[in-house]
Design an enzyme around this catalytic site. Structure first.
Site, mmCIF file in Angstrom:
data_model
loop_
_atom_site.group_PDB
_atom_site.id
_atom_site.type_symbol
_atom_site.label_atom_id
_atom_site.label_comp_id
_atom_site.label_asym_id
_atom_site.label_seq_id
_atom_site.Cartn_x
_atom_site.Cartn_y
_atom_site.Cartn_z
ATOM 1 N N ASP A 214 10.340 24.544 32.765
ATOM 2 C CA ASP A 214 8.977 24.564 32.221
ATOM 3 C C ASP A 214 8.246 23.243 32.439
ATOM 4 O O ASP A 214 8.845 22.246 32.875
ATOM 5 C CB ASP A 214 9.004 24.920 30.726
ATOM 6 C CG ASP A 214 10.087 24.159 29.958
ATOM 7 O OD1 ASP A 214 10.501 23.076 30.407
ATOM 8 O OD2 ASP A 214 10.517 24.656 28.905
ATOM 9 N N ASN B 163 13.187 26.945 16.391
ATOM 10 C CA ASN B 163 12.686 28.305 16.132
ATOM 11 C C ASN B 163 13.337 29.328 17.065
ATOM 12 O O ASN B 163 12.923 30.480 17.108
ATOM 13 C CB ASN B 163 11.159 28.340 16.286
ATOM 14 C CG ASN B 163 10.719 28.005 17.711
ATOM 15 O OD1 ASN B 163 11.549 27.734 18.578
ATOM 16 N ND2 ASN B 163 9.421 28.031 17.943
ATOM 17 N N HIS C 65 13.478 29.179 20.432
ATOM 18 C CA HIS C 65 12.895 29.359 21.776
ATOM 19 C C HIS C 65 13.879 28.913 22.862
ATOM 20 O O HIS C 65 14.739 28.068 22.634
ATOM 21 C CB HIS C 65 11.520 28.672 21.903
ATOM 22 C CG HIS C 65 11.521 27.182 21.981
ATOM 23 N ND1 HIS C 65 10.426 26.415 21.645
ATOM 24 C CD2 HIS C 65 12.468 26.288 22.378
ATOM 25 C CE1 HIS C 65 10.702 25.146 21.843
ATOM 26 N NE2 HIS C 65 11.932 25.031 22.275
ATOM 27 N N GLU D 287 8.440 31.273 23.121
ATOM 28 C CA GLU D 287 8.392 31.154 21.675
ATOM 29 C C GLU D 287 8.645 32.513 21.017
ATOM 30 O O GLU D 287 8.540 33.556 21.678
ATOM 31 C CB GLU D 287 6.999 30.648 21.268
ATOM 32 C CG GLU D 287 6.605 29.311 21.900
ATOM 33 C CD GLU D 287 7.263 28.116 21.222
ATOM 34 O OE1 GLU D 287 8.362 28.246 20.649
ATOM 35 O OE2 GLU D 287 6.671 27.018 21.285
HETATM 36 P P1 PGA Z 1 15.569 19.318 22.284
HETATM 37 O O1 PGA Z 1 14.730 20.605 22.647
HETATM 38 O O2 PGA Z 1 16.615 19.198 23.320
HETATM 39 O O3 PGA Z 1 14.568 18.182 22.374
HETATM 40 O O4 PGA Z 1 16.108 19.521 20.905
HETATM 41 C C1 PGA Z 1 15.402 21.775 22.943
HETATM 42 C C2 PGA Z 1 14.398 22.854 23.168
HETATM 43 O O5 PGA Z 1 13.318 22.798 22.549
HETATM 44 O O6 PGA Z 1 14.674 23.769 23.955
#
Ligand code: PGA
Length: 239
Positions: free
Chosen positions: A67, A136, A138, A143
């Site tokens: 992404d 959450n 995702h 999302e």
């Molecule tokens: P993080 O993010 O590695 O910064 O915890 C993971 C994600 O949001 O997929």
């Protein structure tokens, strides 16, 4: 889902890097799906070390990132192009021409999504996909929603994601509202998936992802349906 429980972040990073190294050893031109955020930085450090030691070469590896934020130019320090260069690509023997990240600064974002899908299709499938989870649930920037997405698309970032990731931006307002993300379908079409999870703040969501209902309200829960997922989680990431 295969589960590897490790004692801490360094052990998680090492375990993931070892799997990636073995993947490249068995297929030097592997298509690897890379992720960003705080979870994989240690893995990238470890891969950099393995490369410096001559234990792995990225010369023929084809990376596809999950992404990118909409509106950030590649040289913006918060962009994922910048992140990948700083954390991995600038330190290994990769061919920059082989690296692929959605262009969040494209004028026509829909066309950019189609371009990315077409590129993915040209390479067939991703051999090994690295993912993390948001608090959450995702994966990529897919999302919680009413349906599972399929292909690369523009995603509106949830309030939760914006609040968590705003820490990296100079102000909460500077945090983008949208991102381009590979779809859940794209991720599920990868031959192998490694899900890395670090820390007690991910324990509730990891439990839902691994043992809860498979629902687009917890996008990563769909990983239960994939037949080659390895979860590498620190011991404090369990309830
Ligand atoms: P993080 O993010 O590695 O910064 O915890 C993971 C994600 O949001 O997929």
């Amino acid at each position: 889902m295969k589960l590897i429980t490790v004692k801490d972040y360094d052990a998680m990073s090492e375990a993931a890097a070892e799997i990636i190294m073995r993947q490249i050893d068995s297929k030097p031109n592997s298509v690897i799906g890379f992720s960003t955020g705080s979870t994989p930085t240690g893995t990238y450090k470890q891969l950099t070390a393995f490369c410096a030691q001559g234990r792995v070469s990225f010369k023929n590896v084809v990376p596809f990132n999950l992404d990118e934020y909409v509106g950030l130019a590649p040289d913006d320090p918060n962009s994922y192009v910048y992140y990948m260069k700083e954390n991995l690509f600038d330190h290994i023997d990769i061919d920059p021409a082989n690296t692929h990240i959605p262009n969040g600064a494209a004028e026509d974002l829909e066309a950019e999504c189609r371009r990315y899908d077409a590129l993915l299709e040209r390479y067939g499938s991703i051999d090994l996909q690295l993912v993390g989870i948001g608090q959450n649930g995702h994966i990529g920037f897919n999302e919680p929603s009413d349906t599972f997405s399929d292909k690369t698309q523009i995603a509106k970032l949830s309030e939760n994601t914006r609040a968590v990731n705003a820490a990296h931006f100079r102000s909460a307002d500077a945090m983008p509202q949208f991102a381009i993300t590979m779809g859940v379908g794209d991720i599920m079409r990868a031959k192998r998936i490694i899900l890395m999870v670090n820390g007690a703040h991910k324990a509730q969501i990891l439990d839902k992802v691994m043992h809860g209902e498979i629902t687009p309200q917890v996008p990563a829960s769909i990983l239960q349906r994939h037949d080659d997922v390895t979860v590498i989680a620190t011991q404090d990431a369990f309830i």
